[in-house]
Design an enzyme around this catalytic site. Structure first.
Site, PDB file in Angstrom:
ATOM      1  N   LYS A  16       0.826  -1.214   0.000  1.00 14.79           N
ATOM      2  CA  LYS A  16       0.000   0.000   0.000  1.00 14.79           C
ATOM      3  C   LYS A  16       0.856   1.257   0.000  1.00 14.79           C
ATOM      4  CE  LYS A  16      -2.067  -1.479   3.739  1.00 14.79           C
ATOM      5  NZ  LYS A  16      -1.547  -2.857   3.762  1.00 14.79           N
ATOM      6  N   HIS A  41       4.989   0.748   6.139  1.00  9.57           N
ATOM      7  CA  HIS A  41       4.757   1.094   4.734  1.00  9.57           C
ATOM      8  C   HIS A  41       6.070   1.546   4.098  1.00  9.57           C
ATOM      9  CE1 HIS A  41       0.182   1.745   5.552  1.00  9.57           C
ATOM     10  NE2 HIS A  41       0.589   0.510   5.693  1.00  9.57           N
ATOM     11  N   THR A 299       8.433  -5.756   7.722  1.00  8.60           N
ATOM     12  CA  THR A 299       9.066  -4.438   7.809  1.00  8.60           C
ATOM     13  C   THR A 299       9.150  -3.976   9.261  1.00  8.60           C
ATOM     14  OG1 THR A 299       7.859  -3.973   5.780  1.00  8.60           O
ATOM     15  CG2 THR A 299       8.951  -2.116   6.797  1.00  8.60           C
ATOM     16  N   PRO A 304       9.956 -13.766   9.330  1.00 13.13           N
ATOM     17  CA  PRO A 304       9.658 -14.310   8.002  1.00 13.13           C
ATOM     18  C   PRO A 304       8.153 -14.341   7.796  1.00 13.13           C
ATOM     19  CG  PRO A 304      10.643 -15.996   9.429  1.00 13.13           C
ATOM     20  CD  PRO A 304      10.627 -14.728  10.220  1.00 13.13           C
ATOM     21  N   ARG A 331       3.717  -6.713  -6.983  1.00 16.75           N
ATOM     22  CA  ARG A 331       4.746  -7.750  -6.974  1.00 16.75           C
ATOM     23  C   ARG A 331       4.529  -8.846  -8.030  1.00 16.75           C
ATOM     24  NH1 ARG A 331       8.089  -8.589  -1.752  1.00 16.75           N
ATOM     25  NH2 ARG A 331       9.597  -8.019  -3.317  1.00 16.75           N
ATOM     26  N   GLY A 415       7.701  -3.496  -9.491  1.00 21.90           N
ATOM     27  CA  GLY A 415       8.957  -3.266  -8.777  1.00 21.90           C
ATOM     28  C   GLY A 415       8.707  -2.277  -7.664  1.00 21.90           C
TER      29      GLY A 415
END
Ligand code: IMP
Length: 429
Positions: A16, A41, A299, A304, A331, A415
């Site tokens: 997002k 984010h 993040t 994982p 992605r 990307g």
């Protein structure tokens, strides 16, 4: 009244931040309506890479206001840290405002998040440990401290804190056998927060209403995702807020008619962090490969992420809960080179085939995915900027998702940077 909501369609981490940054140049304000510092984010543009937990993702655009609405729970240390870093990196933060009605994440919320998770043992939710759940509990329990209380420490904040802390310390020491927190330390912290945050504190619902009344475009920035929604997610493995579009009205103080478009952001596959069912989870070597190729690590926590194929049953449910008017697929490039790609189109459970996302979490945990397999593509989609650059097989995959979810794909992300984006049709005119 053109408000456009950007909502996570899966379990968060859909990208997002990138999409908000891409769209924010066309609006006057980006407003966060829920969640807290559990969000992470990522924004990549000509000014660098930014990991934002509290600050809205449009901050890099000069002249675009960043607003943290009343529905957000604010970790003032994290927010101030981000503001200092942005200032150091030459990003103007004078246009950043925080609602006086937003609740503060207090030090005891962070401590209780950790203690409660430990006490849950094997049934731990796998929270981000940022104190978000306990802060929302206090908000609904009418024991919260609000950002506006920082502007009146003696008259408003201190008496509320004394009452709350007496209760929290009893819980911390008697139930969890941990050490009590000192009111002095917390008051000192609050005084520091007040001094630094005061210029940013506002009645933001009025600010947003004024912008909408002047026909200014506003992006409503969702955090987390619909499948983590406290009501519509896989309870109790959810966050404590409403990431779905209903949360935007409540978390900003705006009416539903103010929302002209609802854009659902989905990864071209699925990820989930923490506990709870995920029917299309890949528990094989291909899943490990996908995690590593995509660097699927949280993040906020570095954990994982669990990975899986695109789940069209869950996505359609998300579309319905939010009334999505368009989709963003992020992605896609990660799937480049896979010999084939799968999409979950139904679940098999108790000898039956279902195409609805069950509300019963233990039933969801028993659901076996029914897959449709599509040929992969060897030609890269990475960094493509137009549909004509996409291999035919990648485009058929996108078209099939569109068909299954029942909503047009408006943006395809190829990307992490702002430029690596295909705008199939404009979300904001
Ligand atoms: P909490 O929001 O920290 O209470 O965590 C509750 C659940 O939501 C856990 O499974 C977390 O991993 C998940 N979660 C919270 N925020 C995010 C996010 O921004 N991205 C992905 N998962 C999240």
């Amino acid at each position: 009244m053109p408000g456009y909501a950007v909502i996570g369609g899966q379990w968060g981490d859909e990208g997002k931040g990138k999409i908000i940054d891409f769209l924010a140049g066309r609006v006057d304000a980006v407003v966060r309506y829920g969640g807290g510092s559990n969000a992470g984010h990522t924004v990549v543009n000509d000014k660098g890479t930014f990991q934002l937990h509290m600050v809205p993702s449009g901050i890099c655009w000069p002249g675009v206001a960043g607003i943290i609405g009343n529905g957000v729970v604010v970790d003032a240390d994290v927010l101030l840290g981000e503001l200092s870093e942005l200032d150091t990196r030459g990003i103007d933060t004078s246009n950043l405002f925080v609602s006086e009605r937003a609740h503060l994440i207090m030090p005891y919320h962070v401590l209780l998040d950790e203690l409660e998770e430990k006490a849950r043992g094997d049934s731990a939710i796998g929270t981000t440990g940022r104190g978000v759940g306990p802060a929302y509990v206090d908000k609904t329990g009418r024991m919260g401290i609000r950002v506006g209380d920082l502007l009146d420490i003696e008259g408003s904040l201190r008496p509320r804190l004394e009452q709350a802390l007496a209760f929290k310390n009893a819980l911390i020491t008697k139930i969890y056998e941990a050490e009590a927190l000192s009111i002095r330390d917390i008051l000192d912290k609050c005084a520091e927060w007040a001094a630094r945050l005061a210029p940013h504190i506002q009645a933001t619902e009025q600010t947003v209403q004024d912008l909408l009344a002047q026909d200014k475009a506003v992006l409503l920035e969702g955090a987390q995702g619909t499948l983590l929604d406290i009501d519509h997610g896989s309870y109790p493995y959810v966050t404590s807020s409403s990431p779905s579009v209903g949360g935007a009205c409540i978390g900003l103080g705006i009416p539903p008619q103010a929302i002209a478009g609802v854009v659902g952001v989905f990864k071209a596959y699925s990820t989930r962090v923490g506990g709870g069912p995920m029917p299309s989870e890949m528990l094989d070597a291909m899943g490990d490969e996908l995690r590593e190729t995509a660097h699927e690590y949280g993040t906020t926590t570095g954990r994982p992420r669990r990975v899986g194929w695109f789940d069209a049953v869950a996505a359609k449910y998300s579309r319905l809960v939010n009334g999505m008017t368009g989709l963003v697929l992020t992605r896609l490039d990660i799937l480049d080179g896979f010999p084939s790609v799968k999409v979950c189109v139904g679940y098999r459970v108790n000898g039956q085939v279902i195409d609805r996302f069950p509300s019963n979490t233990s039933l969801l945990a028993q659901c076996q995915p029914i897959y449709e397999e599509h040929p992969g593509w060897s030609q890269p989609t990475a960094s493509a900027t137009s549909v004509s650059q996409l291999p035919e097989k990648a485009m058929s995959y996108v078209n099939r998702i569109e068909e299954l979810v029942g909503c047009p794909v408006q943006i395809i992300s190829t990307g992490p940077s702002r430029e690596e984006t295909i705008e199939v049709s404009r979300i904001i005119p």
